[in-house]
Design a protein around this motif. Sequence first.
Motif, PDB file in Angstrom:
ATOM      1  N   LEU A 198       0.830  -1.217   0.000  1.00  0.00           N
ATOM      2  CA  LEU A 198       0.000   0.000   0.000  1.00  0.00           C
ATOM      3  C   LEU A 198       0.858   1.259   0.000  1.00  0.00           C
ATOM      4  N   GLU A 199       1.985   1.217   0.700  1.00  0.00           N
ATOM      5  CA  GLU A 199       2.885   2.363   0.716  1.00  0.00           C
ATOM      6  C   GLU A 199       3.778   2.377  -0.528  1.00  0.00           C
ATOM      7  N   LYS A 200       4.287   1.225  -0.893  1.00  0.00           N
ATOM      8  CA  LYS A 200       5.271   1.145  -1.979  1.00  0.00           C
ATOM      9  C   LYS A 200       4.670   1.387  -3.368  1.00  0.00           C
ATOM     10  N   ARG A 201       3.378   1.130  -3.530  1.00  0.00           N
ATOM     11  CA  ARG A 201       2.773   1.296  -4.858  1.00  0.00           C
ATOM     12  C   ARG A 201       2.446   2.750  -5.188  1.00  0.00           C
ATOM     13  N   GLN A 202       2.349   3.607  -4.186  1.00  0.00           N
ATOM     14  CA  GLN A 202       1.877   4.992  -4.396  1.00  0.00           C
ATOM     15  C   GLN A 202       2.573   5.724  -5.546  1.00  0.00           C
ATOM     16  N   PRO A 203       3.889   5.708  -5.662  1.00  0.00           N
ATOM     17  CA  PRO A 203       4.527   6.449  -6.756  1.00  0.00           C
ATOM     18  C   PRO A 203       4.175   5.905  -8.148  1.00  0.00           C
ATOM     19  N   HIS A 204       3.673   4.679  -8.214  1.00  0.00           N
ATOM     20  CA  HIS A 204       3.414   4.024  -9.501  1.00  0.00           C
ATOM     21  C   HIS A 204       1.925   3.817  -9.770  1.00  0.00           C
ATOM     22  N   ARG A 205       1.086   4.199  -8.822  1.00  0.00           N
ATOM     23  CA  ARG A 205      -0.348   3.918  -8.907  1.00  0.00           C
ATOM     24  C   ARG A 205      -1.020   4.634 -10.077  1.00  0.00           C
ATOM     25  N   PRO A 256       3.438  -0.622 -14.687  1.00  0.00           N
ATOM     26  CA  PRO A 256       4.454  -0.007 -13.825  1.00  0.00           C
ATOM     27  C   PRO A 256       4.667  -0.765 -12.508  1.00  0.00           C
ATOM     28  N   TYR A 257       3.653  -1.452 -12.014  1.00  0.00           N
ATOM     29  CA  TYR A 257       3.828  -2.247 -10.798  1.00  0.00           C
ATOM     30  C   TYR A 257       4.842  -3.365 -11.021  1.00  0.00           C
ATOM     31  N   VAL A 258       4.823  -3.966 -12.188  1.00  0.00           N
ATOM     32  CA  VAL A 258       5.777  -5.033 -12.512  1.00  0.00           C
ATOM     33  C   VAL A 258       7.163  -4.430 -12.728  1.00  0.00           C
TER      34      VAL A 258
END
Length: 135
Positions: free
Chosen positions: A61-68, A115-117
Amino acid sequence: PPARSSRARSHASVREVAPLMLAAALLRRSLRPSAATRSLSAAPTLVPRWLLFYDYVPDVLEKRQPHRAGHIALVKEYVDRGDCLLGGAFADPVDGAVIVFSTEAAANGFAEADPYVANGIVTSSKVREWSTVEF
């Protein structure tokens, strides 16, 4: 890894199957013709779909923010083309996701462009064919 108890295995199975059951119900409802146009005597139709399974990093939840924003924009692109039918993250814990696609090529193309991958949010992914039934 330590062996899981049968109780842990049964909980894992429920966690894996419950989202698929919900996805199937939502997909059936969204694709079903209205009561006025469907025939109750018509034979069910098999419709292949493809499921993209993601496993996420801890603290996703924290790590995905820049790529969401990029991830959501990609989802919208695939939805607008009719390639992405529905999807979402697992809840409690948020440790993965499933996205339903109309073709295998769309599922694989999405994973390659996501972008998540690309940014390590997804630790593993796989595409599986899913035989859905329309009544």
